[in-house]
Design a protein around this motif. Sequence first.
Motif, short mmCIF file in Angstrom:
data_model
loop_
_atom_site.label_atom_id
_atom_site.label_comp_id
_atom_site.label_asym_id
_atom_site.label_seq_id
_atom_site.Cartn_x
_atom_site.Cartn_y
_atom_site.Cartn_z
N LEU A 154 12.70 17.33 11.55
CA LEU A 154 13.52 17.10 10.12
C LEU A 154 12.75 17.45 8.37
N GLY A 155 12.00 18.12 8.81
CA GLY A 155 11.31 18.51 7.66
C GLY A 155 10.36 17.15 6.40
N LEU A 156 9.91 16.28 7.46
CA LEU A 156 9.06 14.90 6.64
C LEU A 156 8.14 14.57 6.93
N GLY A 157 7.40 15.09 7.55
CA GLY A 157 6.07 15.27 8.01
C GLY A 157 5.33 16.31 9.26
N ALA A 158 4.66 15.86 9.30
CA ALA A 158 4.06 16.61 10.93
C ALA A 158 3.38 15.14 12.57
N THR A 159 3.44 16.04 13.06
CA THR A 159 3.02 15.62 14.17
C THR A 159 1.65 16.00 14.66
N LEU A 160 0.35 15.21 14.71
CA LEU A 160 -0.94 15.22 15.01
C LEU A 160 -1.12 14.84 16.71
N ILE A 169 -3.87 16.75 6.32
CA ILE A 169 -3.35 15.61 5.27
C ILE A 169 -3.39 16.08 4.06
N GLU A 170 -4.68 16.94 3.63
CA GLU A 170 -4.23 18.24 3.04
C GLU A 170 -3.24 19.23 2.57
N ARG A 171 -2.72 19.45 3.56
CA ARG A 171 -1.50 20.12 3.52
C ARG A 171 -0.15 19.12 3.30
N LEU A 172 -0.13 17.93 4.01
CA LEU A 172 1.28 17.39 4.05
C LEU A 172 1.08 17.04 1.75
N ASP A 173 0.42 16.50 1.59
CA ASP A 173 0.07 16.10 0.34
C ASP A 173 0.25 17.01 -0.77
N THR A 174 -0.34 18.15 -0.34
CA THR A 174 -0.06 19.63 -1.28
C THR A 174 1.11 20.87 -1.19
N ASP A 175 1.83 20.58 0.08
CA ASP A 175 3.50 21.42 0.01
C ASP A 175 4.65 20.71 -0.49
N VAL A 193 0.98 -1.55 -0.19
CA VAL A 193 0.15 0.20 0.18
C VAL A 193 1.01 1.14 0.13
N LEU A 194 2.07 1.36 0.39
CA LEU A 194 2.97 2.43 0.70
C LEU A 194 3.66 3.33 -0.21
N GLU A 195 3.43 1.99 -1.30
CA GLU A 195 4.29 1.85 -2.72
C GLU A 195 3.46 2.49 -3.27
N ARG A 196 2.08 2.95 -3.37
CA ARG A 196 0.66 3.79 -3.68
C ARG A 196 0.38 4.90 -3.30
N ALA A 197 1.21 5.35 -1.79
CA ALA A 197 0.64 6.33 -0.66
C ALA A 197 1.19 7.40 -1.36
N ARG A 198 0.24 8.35 -0.72
CA ARG A 198 0.64 9.89 -1.33
C ARG A 198 1.20 10.22 0.48
N VAL A 199 -0.24 10.25 1.59
CA VAL A 199 0.16 9.99 2.47
C VAL A 199 -0.09 8.93 3.41
N PHE A 200 1.04 9.28 4.92
CA PHE A 200 0.75 7.83 5.82
C PHE A 200 0.37 8.51 6.84
N LEU A 201 -0.93 8.16 7.74
CA LEU A 201 -1.13 8.27 9.24
C LEU A 201 -0.65 7.42 9.74
N THR A 202 0.15 7.95 10.45
CA THR A 202 0.86 6.20 11.36
C THR A 202 0.77 7.10 12.88
N HIS A 203 0.91 6.05 14.07
CA HIS A 203 1.24 6.31 14.73
C HIS A 203 2.50 5.92 15.41
N GLY A 204 3.30 5.70 14.40
CA GLY A 204 5.05 6.58 14.90
C GLY A 204 5.53 5.87 15.65
N GLY A 205 4.95 4.49 15.43
CA GLY A 205 6.18 3.18 15.51
C GLY A 205 7.45 2.88 14.70
#
Length: 416
Positions: free
Chosen positions: A347-353, A368-374, A302-314
């Motif tokens: 590191l500017g690789l994502g955001a904390t929720l 999620i939109e901000r991560l995808d469009t920036d 799925v990650l091979e096809r994903a644009r954003v990943f909402l994760t727990h951060g393990g």
Amino acid sequence: MKFLFFPMQAHGHVNPMLPLIQELVSRGDEVIVYVTREFEAAVRNAGASPRLLDDALAVPSTVSVLPGAGGAPSMMQMMPVLLGIMRKSLREAPRVVERARTEQADCIVYDPMSVWGRAAAAKLQLPAAIFQTSFALSHSPTIQQEMRKGMKGVPPPRALLAIGRLLLTSEVMHWRHGMPRMSLGSAFTSVEDLNIIPVPRKYQPDAESFDERFLFVGPSVLSRNDRGDFPLEQLDGKPVLLISLGTTPINQQPGFYKACFEAFRDTRWQVVMACGKGLDPATLGPAPSNILVRQRVPQLEVLERARVFLTHGGMNSTMEGLWHGVPLAVFPQFGDQPFNAARVSGLGLGATLSAQDALNPKALREAIERLDTDPSYRSRLSEFQREFREAGGHRRAADALQQYATTRRGPRQKAA
């Protein structure tokens, strides 16, 4: 050569070891892995031979044993369960050590949270290496300071009782069987002469504090052949958002999944949501037509096809998401996850929720939109991916491990 591997019995600890195990087998080495039945097939698929442990040593996939577990269990709720597993592990360690003695192995590789693995390393006097599935902790003031902050306050009575039982069992096993003493901190700060860290050095806090004993090889991402009947073709040509809170009991959060339903209902996103095997998807109610809900999904595919990943951060999920160049929205729960969230954001690789944002459909959708469009996120991810490739992964780890086992044969000298 013959290697014995002793992982902790959880997906986030077994899975990172499998590429290294597979690489050693491909070079003609014999690899034995001590696991519960849940991981037997994965070990065989990697070409190694499993030795089955008592299923009671596995991290439970549900938290029904915990009072009031209507959402995600807190660290204080989880502590009695985890300490209880460590106590069972201490009692089982002498039998595992004697079984391992008959293997006539050349080297031991253990997860520091694997009590029986650490006991085998201490008792059998073989070359022993650590495979740390998260950050290296022993020489990182930053992480140790954050850990102390997280443990402030008096634990609840159930946790205090579990701590007392663990320390008492440790003393008994030490005097009866010569097992190494267990402390609450030793599971995180144990050091051997070779310590394999599956993160890039650039990602490690206080990296300059770690000497040549620490090998930062980065993650090794190989297919786990776990697609099953998941309809990957349904994702083709669509912007894919993967949502997963991992495989531990913290993923049992119906309120969060329902917020995701509302945030992404009838949007452009094709959402793939993994809710964990401890939660029946039917309890969430009817899913929107653009959201696929499964207890488990083939995360790498799925990650091979994903644009954003909402994760727990393990750590496992974080490394896999970054490896694929996918911006991360990290909703951390406990353990190393807040560290990962801070590292990803820094590191500017994502955001904390925050919990407030993660449970607010509007704020969640906007994040999620901000991560995808920036475009700056994908630009930094592209640069960071070079760190992964240059770190060497499972091949570099196998090179180091084979050399270490060859040069350290005979009674081993533990690192100070």
